[in-house]
Design a protein around this motif. Sequence first.
Motif, PDB file in Angstrom:
ATOM      1  N   VAL A 259       0.847  -1.206   0.000  1.00 41.33           N
ATOM      2  CA  VAL A 259       0.000   0.000   0.000  1.00 41.33           C
ATOM      3  C   VAL A 259       0.876   1.247   0.000  1.00 41.33           C
ATOM      4  O   VAL A 259       0.626   2.199  -0.744  1.00 41.33           O
ATOM      5  N   ALA A 260       1.924   1.237   0.832  1.00 49.51           N
ATOM      6  CA  ALA A 260       2.850   2.371   0.879  1.00 49.51           C
ATOM      7  C   ALA A 260       3.488   2.582  -0.492  1.00 49.51           C
ATOM      8  O   ALA A 260       3.629   3.721  -0.947  1.00 49.51           O
TER       9      ALA A 260
ATOM     10  N   ILE B 132       0.871   4.116  -2.931  1.00 48.06           N
ATOM     11  CA  ILE B 132       0.655   5.535  -2.636  1.00 48.06           C
ATOM     12  C   ILE B 132       1.875   6.351  -3.072  1.00 48.06           C
ATOM     13  O   ILE B 132       1.741   7.398  -3.707  1.00 48.06           O
ATOM     14  N   GLY B 133       3.063   5.860  -2.748  1.00 46.60           N
ATOM     15  CA  GLY B 133       4.283   6.556  -3.145  1.00 46.60           C
ATOM     16  C   GLY B 133       4.402   6.699  -4.647  1.00 46.60           C
ATOM     17  O   GLY B 133       4.781   7.757  -5.156  1.00 46.60           O
ATOM     18  N   PHE B 134       4.062   5.634  -5.361  1.00 47.33           N
ATOM     19  CA  PHE B 134       4.154   5.675  -6.818  1.00 47.33           C
ATOM     20  C   PHE B 134       3.193   6.710  -7.393  1.00 47.33           C
ATOM     21  O   PHE B 134       3.565   7.486  -8.281  1.00 47.33           O
TER      22      PHE B 134
ATOM     23  N   ARG C 185       8.462   6.670   3.829  1.00 45.54           N
ATOM     24  CA  ARG C 185       7.904   7.292   5.031  1.00 45.54           C
ATOM     25  C   ARG C 185       6.669   6.549   5.521  1.00 45.54           C
ATOM     26  O   ARG C 185       6.431   6.428   6.725  1.00 45.54           O
ATOM     27  N   LEU C 186       5.882   6.029   4.594  1.00 45.69           N
ATOM     28  CA  LEU C 186       4.639   5.347   4.963  1.00 45.69           C
ATOM     29  C   LEU C 186       4.851   3.902   5.425  1.00 45.69           C
ATOM     30  O   LEU C 186       3.961   3.325   6.043  1.00 45.69           O
ATOM     31  N   CYS C 187       5.981   3.326   5.119  1.00 47.11           N
ATOM     32  CA  CYS C 187       6.264   1.939   5.534  1.00 47.11           C
ATOM     33  C   CYS C 187       6.332   1.844   7.051  1.00 47.11           C
ATOM     34  O   CYS C 187       7.045   2.619   7.683  1.00 47.11           O
ATOM     35  N   THR C 188       5.614   0.901   7.613  1.00 45.66           N
ATOM     36  CA  THR C 188       5.684   0.724   9.062  1.00 45.66           C
ATOM     37  C   THR C 188       6.882  -0.136   9.458  1.00 45.66           C
ATOM     38  O   THR C 188       7.448   0.066  10.522  1.00 45.66           O
ATOM     39  N   ALA C 189       7.281  -1.053   8.626  1.00 48.12           N
ATOM     40  CA  ALA C 189       8.402  -1.936   8.945  1.00 48.12           C
ATOM     41  C   ALA C 189       9.699  -1.343   8.404  1.00 48.12           C
ATOM     42  O   ALA C 189       9.867  -1.190   7.192  1.00 48.12           O
ATOM     43  N   THR C 190      10.601  -1.022   9.293  1.00 48.05           N
ATOM     44  CA  THR C 190      11.873  -0.404   8.910  1.00 48.05           C
ATOM     45  C   THR C 190      12.653  -1.277   7.935  1.00 48.05           C
ATOM     46  O   THR C 190      13.304  -0.767   7.023  1.00 48.05           O
ATOM     47  N   GLU C 191      12.562  -2.591   8.092  1.00 50.34           N
ATOM     48  CA  GLU C 191      13.341  -3.485   7.230  1.00 50.34           C
ATOM     49  C   GLU C 191      12.849  -3.528   5.778  1.00 50.34           C
ATOM     50  O   GLU C 191      13.543  -4.022   4.905  1.00 50.34           O
ATOM     51  N   THR C 192      11.664  -2.988   5.496  1.00 48.27           N
ATOM     52  CA  THR C 192      11.162  -2.984   4.115  1.00 48.27           C
ATOM     53  C   THR C 192      11.350  -1.634   3.415  1.00 48.27           C
ATOM     54  O   THR C 192      11.048  -1.518   2.231  1.00 48.27           O
ATOM     55  N   ILE C 193      11.838  -0.650   4.137  1.00 46.63           N
ATOM     56  CA  ILE C 193      11.958   0.701   3.570  1.00 46.63           C
ATOM     57  C   ILE C 193      12.774   0.699   2.278  1.00 46.63           C
ATOM     58  O   ILE C 193      12.332   1.215   1.249  1.00 46.63           O
ATOM     59  N   MET C 194      13.968   0.157   2.342  1.00 46.30           N
ATOM     60  CA  MET C 194      14.849   0.210   1.170  1.00 46.30           C
ATOM     61  C   MET C 194      14.276  -0.590   0.007  1.00 46.30           C
ATOM     62  O   MET C 194      14.382  -0.168  -1.147  1.00 46.30           O
ATOM     63  N   THR C 195      13.644  -1.708   0.296  1.00 44.52           N
ATOM     64  CA  THR C 195      13.038  -2.510  -0.775  1.00 44.52           C
ATOM     65  C   THR C 195      11.947  -1.723  -1.483  1.00 44.52           C
ATOM     66  O   THR C 195      11.912  -1.657  -2.712  1.00 44.52           O
ATOM     67  N   VAL C 196      11.071  -1.108  -0.703  1.00 42.79           N
ATOM     68  CA  VAL C 196       9.968  -0.331  -1.289  1.00 42.79           C
ATOM     69  C   VAL C 196      10.530   0.846  -2.091  1.00 42.79           C
ATOM     70  O   VAL C 196      10.083   1.113  -3.209  1.00 42.79           O
TER      71      VAL C 196
END
Length: 140
Positions: free
Chosen positions: A5-6, A9-11, A75-86
């Motif tokens: 979802v993040a 929305i980001g895209f 910014r919208l990602c709740t899991a820090t470990e997925t930030i870079m992937t997203v």
Amino acid sequence: MHAVVAGLIGFVVGMMANMAFVLANMALFPMPEGTTFEDTEKFQEYISTLPETAFILVLAAHISQSYVGAAVASRLCTATETIMTVALVIGFLSLIGGLINMQTVQGPTWLYIEIPLYIVVAYIAGSTETQSREKGKKSE
């Protein structure tokens, strides 16, 4: 927020940033009467009349899609470990769009500098958010 979802929305927000630059460029360098994005022949004629400076806004539009989209998604990602992937997925999707665009519309050769920048700016956006969260954890 869930990574998918993040990312969506980001895209979308990234595409809005891209369109803001496109609209600014069109205000500065209006298309001739009867020219549309859908009419590739007339649109390419219009592109060939643009000064080199117009393509700086094109570069900014394309790169902003990747950076703004990745920053918002990160910014919208709740899991820090997925930030870079997203963030990198946004960069990669923007890169694919840029490559398709470059095959459709012929701009100046120097504009190809944007190809690696899609990933670089997405990485910067993801890295910035990751560092921000790490600082926040340390200060807690």
